[in-house]
Scaffold this active site. Structure first.
Site, PDB file in Angstrom:
ATOM      1  N   ALA A 231      29.500  -7.149 -33.986  1.00  0.00           N
ATOM      2  CA  ALA A 231      28.067  -7.034 -34.286  1.00  0.00           C
ATOM      3  C   ALA A 231      27.251  -6.947 -33.000  1.00  0.00           C
ATOM      4  O   ALA A 231      26.997  -5.859 -32.488  1.00  0.00           O
ATOM      5  CB  ALA A 231      27.623  -8.204 -35.151  1.00  0.00           C
ATOM      6  N   GLU A 261      26.644  -7.011 -20.798  1.00  0.00           N
ATOM      7  CA  GLU A 261      27.416  -5.765 -20.791  1.00  0.00           C
ATOM      8  C   GLU A 261      26.842  -4.830 -19.738  1.00  0.00           C
ATOM      9  O   GLU A 261      25.623  -4.768 -19.569  1.00  0.00           O
ATOM     10  CB  GLU A 261      27.368  -5.117 -22.177  1.00  0.00           C
ATOM     11  CG  GLU A 261      28.040  -5.957 -23.265  1.00  0.00           C
ATOM     12  CD  GLU A 261      28.050  -5.262 -24.619  1.00  0.00           C
ATOM     13  OE1 GLU A 261      27.629  -4.081 -24.699  1.00  0.00           O
ATOM     14  OE2 GLU A 261      28.483  -5.873 -25.595  1.00  0.00           O
ATOM     15  N   HIS A 279      32.871  -2.617 -26.345  1.00  0.00           N
ATOM     16  CA  HIS A 279      31.786  -2.180 -27.227  1.00  0.00           C
ATOM     17  C   HIS A 279      32.098  -0.798 -27.822  1.00  0.00           C
ATOM     18  O   HIS A 279      31.349   0.168 -27.659  1.00  0.00           O
ATOM     19  CB  HIS A 279      30.452  -2.133 -26.479  1.00  0.00           C
ATOM     20  CG  HIS A 279      29.271  -2.274 -27.390  1.00  0.00           C
ATOM     21  ND1 HIS A 279      28.113  -2.919 -27.036  1.00  0.00           N
ATOM     22  CD2 HIS A 279      29.066  -1.849 -28.665  1.00  0.00           C
ATOM     23  CE1 HIS A 279      27.248  -2.874 -28.028  1.00  0.00           C
ATOM     24  NE2 HIS A 279      27.810  -2.221 -29.025  1.00  0.00           N
ATOM     25  N   ALA A 282      30.950   1.771 -32.339  1.00  0.00           N
ATOM     26  CA  ALA A 282      30.406   3.049 -32.800  1.00  0.00           C
ATOM     27  C   ALA A 282      31.035   4.239 -32.085  1.00  0.00           C
ATOM     28  O   ALA A 282      30.540   5.368 -32.204  1.00  0.00           O
ATOM     29  CB  ALA A 282      28.897   3.080 -32.594  1.00  0.00           C
TER      30      ALA A 282
END
Length: 526
Positions: A231, A261, A279, A282
């Site tokens: 998330a 990040e 990450h 997506a």
């Protein structure tokens, strides 16, 4: 032609969409904060992903910016409060990468359960450590969803296909929705923690959710629990998780997002019972294409037609609604502006009423348009986006009322303003479905179309005013276009609303204010 700066890497399809719609674009990625501040002036839109940080300082330098489009779900890299205060719409693409992120969560869960990354590295290093990488099955295990929105629901569907039991905690999850998904809703996080073998997070990062998975929360979980987070970074206290992984209370963790990040160093990277990815939630070609196209379409719609979709700080407004609401928006702005230009003391309350056909429409944009027009004569840089914020900051109470009662008109919109000195209302309607008309001022019936230059007069209802006013305007070489009168009853207060061809000088206004019977005279502009 509107201009959009694309500040993060995204599919070339975004540029194609903008160009097809008639929006000019420039791609400049990897800009520092200072470079972005220097670059932004002159751009109407800013398209970003997660790398670019849109801070208050950046927004203050972006004088022409109207919309920020985030190709993705989270907008924690945008200072939304600062954007709203400056009247900038902030959009995201919540559905564009839902499937991809959900699939990544499932992939991480399976990789963690079977220790696939560790086994892969060992095998490629020439070892054959078969007994070292014993895993666990997911079949018949309980998966706990913290959050069950778009992504959480897809995770639930995939998990059920793996023959897992699924429980979910989400304050907005209804019993009916849970039943449709084939999952069980729990009343609180404690219940979820107590029975879940795997826990996956699918909530936004807010003040309430930041650090929600800390040592105290993990101590309430079953011994041997495994945690997945695709998330947002910051939901888990990373050092607490590392400690609980070391002592064995948490058997494993699969993490895709981090407090900071890009994450170069992290206590979770040192442990063997973690799976860590950079990450990637997506990061599929399909998702990148989808969110790039979606954010370009949304931004182009807003810049070219005023349509608003997936905005964080504005009510949604489709292109069809925007076209249909156009005349109502004009009416709302005229009424708000009329009331605002007559207001000379501090506003305390604003009430906007809707009757007839308009009451059945999406009235939130109308309310914000009226409020912005009302505040604009008193405050600079007020628009539909930041008007509610500006009102709250000044302790102005704003209310919206819809009436089902019959009206003398097919549709009616009324703006009532309460100030330190008085309460004043103005109402209007649409003639022929698209022609705004004033029909009431301070409870006095009047029918008037507003032009660019208007003269508003309150006076005693006695003979002689019209002649004296006509002579005064003629002497000033001011031509009358239209003349509208209204009164409560004979001999009481009356009003006159006159459209003139040109703006009047302050000297002419002073002469009008000096006429017998005149109580107030004010020049209005629309």
């Amino acid at each position: 032609m509107p201009k959009v700066l694309i500040a993060d890497k995204m599919s070339d399809s975004a540029v194609e969409v903008f160009h097809q719609r008639g929006v000019e674009t420039e791609v400049a990625t990897g800009l520092s904060a200072e470079e972005l501040k220097q670059k932004l002036p002159g751009f109407d839109g800013l398209a970003i992903r997660s790398a670019t940080k849109v801070t208050r300082d950046v927004l203050e330098a972006a004088g022409d910016l109207r919309v920020i489009g985030r190709a993705g779900v989270g907008v924690d890299n945008v200072d939304t409060d600062a954007a709203t205060a400056r009247g900038v719409v902030v959009m995201n693409t919540p559905g564009g990468n839902s499937v991809t992120t959900a699939e990544h969560a499932i992939s991480l869960m399976l990789a963690m359960a079977r220790r696939i990354p560790q086994a892969d590295a060992s095998t490629k290093a020439g070892k054959w450590e078969k007994s070292k990488f014993q895993g666990v099955e997911v079949t018949n295990k309980t998966l706990g969803l913290v959050g069950c929105g778009n992504i959480g629901a897809i995770v639930a569907e995939r998990a059920r296909g793996l023959r897992m039991k699924v429980v979910a905690y989400d304050p907005y999850l209804t019993v009916e929705r849970a039943r449709d998904l084939g999952i069980r809703r729990v009343k609180n996080l404690e219940d979820l923690y107590a029975e879940a073998d795997f826990i996956t997070l699918h909530v936004p990062k807010t003040e309430q959710t930041t650090g929600m998975i800390d040592k105290a929360a993990m101590q309430q979980m079953k011994k041997g629990v495994r945690i997945i987070n695709c998330a947002r970074g910051g939901l888990i206290v990373e050092q607490d998780l590392a400690d609980m992984l070391k002592d064995g209370h948490v058997a494993g963790a699969a993490i895709d997002v981090y407090d900071e990040e890009p994450a170069r160093e992290n206590p979770l990277f040192e442990l063997e019972n973690t799976v860590c990815t950079p990450h990637l939630g997506a990061s599929t070609s399909e998702a990148q294409e989808k969110v790039a196209v979606q954010v370009a379409e949304q931004m182009a719609d807003y810049l070219l037609t005023g349509a608003i979709s997936n905005a964080i700080n504005m009510p949604s407004l489709t292109a069809e609604e925007s076209a249909h609401l156009g005349p109502y928006m004009t009416l709302a702005e005229q009424l708000g502006s009329f009331a605002g230009q007559l207001t000379e003391s501090g506003v305390q309350k604003v009430n906007i009423e809707y009757e007839g056909a308009v009451a059945r429409l999406n009235t939130r944009p109308l309310t914000q348009a009226a409020l912005a027009a009302l505040l604009r004569p008193m405050l600079d840089s007020v628009n539909m986006v930041n008007a509610p914020v500006v009102a709250r900051e000044r302790d102005i109470e704003v209310s919206e009322v819809k009436h089902e009662r019959d009206s003398d008109y097919q549709t009616l919109l009324r703006v009532t303003v309460e100030t330190e000195r008085q309460t004043r209302s103005v109402a209007g309607t649409l003639f022929g479905g698209d022609k705004p008309r004033l029909v009431e001022i301070k409870g006095i019936p009047i029918e008037a179309e507003l032009g660019p230059h208007m003269l508003y007069i309150t006076n005693e209802d006695k003979p002689g005013l019209i002649g004296a006013l006509g002579r005064t305007l003629a002497e000033a070489n001011v031509n009358i276009a239209t003349f509208h009168l209204g009164r409560q009853s004979r001999g009481t207060d009356a009003i006159a609303l006159i459209e003139v061809d040109d703006a009047m000088s302050e000297q002419t206004l002073e002469k009008i204010r000096g006429l017998d019977l005149v109580k107030q005279a004010k020049a209005l502009r629309f």
